[in-house]
Write an enzyme that holds these catalytic residues in place. Structure first.
Site, PDB file in Angstrom:
ATOM      1  N   SER A 194      11.198  -1.293   2.484  1.00 36.89           N
ATOM      2  CA  SER A 194      11.624  -2.276   1.479  1.00 36.89           C
ATOM      3  C   SER A 194      13.126  -2.154   1.225  1.00 36.89           C
ATOM      4  O   SER A 194      13.921  -2.381   2.116  1.00 36.89           O
ATOM      5  CB  SER A 194      10.805  -2.082   0.201  1.00 36.89           C
ATOM      6  OG  SER A 194      10.964  -3.161  -0.676  1.00 36.89           O
ATOM      7  N   ASP A 330       3.294 -11.172   2.290  1.00 34.46           N
ATOM      8  CA  ASP A 330       4.007 -10.307   1.343  1.00 34.46           C
ATOM      9  C   ASP A 330       4.421 -11.141   0.133  1.00 34.46           C
ATOM     10  O   ASP A 330       5.261 -12.032   0.253  1.00 34.46           O
ATOM     11  CB  ASP A 330       5.245  -9.711   2.024  1.00 34.46           C
ATOM     12  CG  ASP A 330       5.960  -8.680   1.173  1.00 34.46           C
ATOM     13  OD1 ASP A 330       5.818  -8.724  -0.066  1.00 34.46           O
ATOM     14  OD2 ASP A 330       6.677  -7.846   1.751  1.00 34.46           O
ATOM     15  N   HIS A 361       2.871  -6.164   0.730  1.00 35.34           N
ATOM     16  CA  HIS A 361       4.150  -5.458   0.662  1.00 35.34           C
ATOM     17  C   HIS A 361       3.901  -3.962   0.774  1.00 35.34           C
ATOM     18  O   HIS A 361       3.453  -3.303  -0.175  1.00 35.34           O
ATOM     19  CB  HIS A 361       4.871  -5.769  -0.663  1.00 35.34           C
ATOM     20  CG  HIS A 361       6.277  -5.254  -0.707  1.00 35.34           C
ATOM     21  ND1 HIS A 361       7.313  -5.842  -0.013  1.00 35.34           N
ATOM     22  CD2 HIS A 361       6.812  -4.187  -1.345  1.00 35.34           C
ATOM     23  CE1 HIS A 361       8.427  -5.171  -0.224  1.00 35.34           C
ATOM     24  NE2 HIS A 361       8.148  -4.153  -1.026  1.00 35.34           N
TER      25      HIS A 361
END
Length: 403
Positions: A194, A330, A361
């Site tokens: 991320s 996501d 995610h």
């Protein structure tokens, strides 16, 4: 039972089934790659990528459920690998730490590889998904090192007037230099989750003349690539994105307030023109960044700060082989944000972009009907990519030497 009750039950079941997306079927990853030799090498070492990814049947086809379960519960049967914590005192007074984990067995062929892990926002080596991946990677014979984002550890105080930010790559650079000094013969593969994926990509695309030559490859997972567009999209209620933005905002705000004695000391507030009540009352990430983050990083406005933070504006300079992974469901990274990385991977050698239909995610839970396998698809895949990246880089070095 009345018709009204039956109708209500039917509507409820339909809504639940739509949220869980149970009508979906397992699908193979999609690949975007101009460099067919690179892609073939990856598939040679990770043949499972040519098979469909099979999420947990009951709820794994929902990006929301995958994301929420990952964020709340982490991983299944999360282990507690033991590592050595290293403390580095930086010039600005910051105490930077990273944790080093040795392989659980000695494999001569793998001794020269160190896997550097850059966690997601507000995370560290103590986060469940990081611990699970470290343990799995150790058990495959690799040394691991995890960057702890400044301010994220519970028992390490903040010693300067800052914590981590989305685009600040100096901490990663210091860590990599320190690792290279301790292990001069190692080859480093950097994996970012991320926000960590943004940091890895930005770092490899920046103009740094002193970047360690031991860094041979990078992997980015579930990043949005463009902070300005990402925060703009998350401000909308569509697909419940505003709720995820609220959770991110509160997590960062909690870290700031946890270290308020240092971050919001009177001299710091005066130096950066910080207004504490604006920080506390911020309801969205742009509000918090405008009240705090962009000021302590010396940017005049959010647009400049987000542009500086986004790897999208540095990615064209990346020369190191990289693999990017995203999922289409996501909820934090909508599909529109994936178009630039698709185009980039189709236009440059040594770059592979892998896109999955499901996974949420950072979820990518795998197998079972209701209870997933202990090792997620993502963990299995990442470890299988390591020898492919190593071999590809060794071949590149040989070709350079010949010419």
């Amino acid at each position: 039972m009345s018709v009204a009750v039956l109708t209500a039950i039917a509507v409820f079941i339909i809504v639940v089934f739509r949220i869980l997306n149970v009508s979906s079927q397992p699908q193979k990853p999609s690949f975007y790659c101009r460099d067919k030799q690179f892609l073939n090498r990856v598939l040679k070492f990770a043949p499972q990528l040519e098979e469909p990814y099979v999420p947990t049947r009951l709820w794994g086809f929902s990006g929301h459920v995958q994301t929420i379960l990952y964020s709340v519960f982490g991983r299944v049967r999360c282990p507690c690998p033991k590592g050595d914590r290293r403390f580095l005192n930086l010039d600005d007074g910051t105490t930077l730490t990273y944790d080093l984990f040795k392989p659980t067995f000695n494999e001569p062929e793998l001794e020269g590889i160190t896997v550097v892990i850059v966690p997601g926002i507000c995370n560290s080596s103590e986060s469940d998904y990081i611990r699970t991946f470290v343990n799995y990677t150790q058990n495959q014979g690799y040394r691991c090192a995890v960057l702890n984002h400044v301010g994220a550890l519970h028992n390490v105080p903040v010693t300067a007037s800052r914590i981590f930010t989305y685009g600040h790559t100096d901490d990663l650079h210091v860590m990599l230099c320190n690792l290279s000094e301790h292990y001069p013969n190692t080859k480093i593969i950097v994996i970012g989750y991320s926000m960590g994926g943004n940091l890895v990509t930005k770092y490899l695309g920046e103009s740094r003349h002193n970047r360690p030559s031991s860094v041979i490859a990078g992997v980015s997972i579930c990043q949005p690539y463009d902070a300005l567009k990402a925060t703009g999209v998350l401000l909308h209620w569509q697909n419940f994105r505003r709720l995820y933005l609220y959770a991110l905002t509160e997590a960062i705000k909690a870290l700031i307030l946890k270290h308020r004695s240092k971050l919001l000391a009177d001299d710091i507030k005066e130096r950066y023109s910080l207004i504490e009540k604006d920080i506390i009352s911020a309801a969205t990430l742009p509000e918090l960044d405008d009240a705090y983050t962009r000021k302590v990083t010396n940017f005049k406005n959010l647009h400049e700060f987000y542009r500086w933070s986004s790897c999208l504006h540095y990615i064209h300079n990346v020369k190191t082989p990289m693999i990017f992974i995203n999922s289409r469901d996501d909820p934090l990274v909508p599909e529109d944000l994936l178009i630039p990385i698709q185009n980039f991977a189709k236009s440059k050698d040594n770059i592979l972009y892998m896109e999955l239909m499901h996974g949420g995610h950072l979820g990518f839970f795998e197998g079972g009907f209701m209870y997933p396998n202990p090792i997620a698809w993502l963990d299995r895949t990442l470890v299988s990519l390591l020898p492919a990246l190593r071999e590809h880089c060794v071949d590149d070095i040989k070709k350079t030497a010949i010419y």
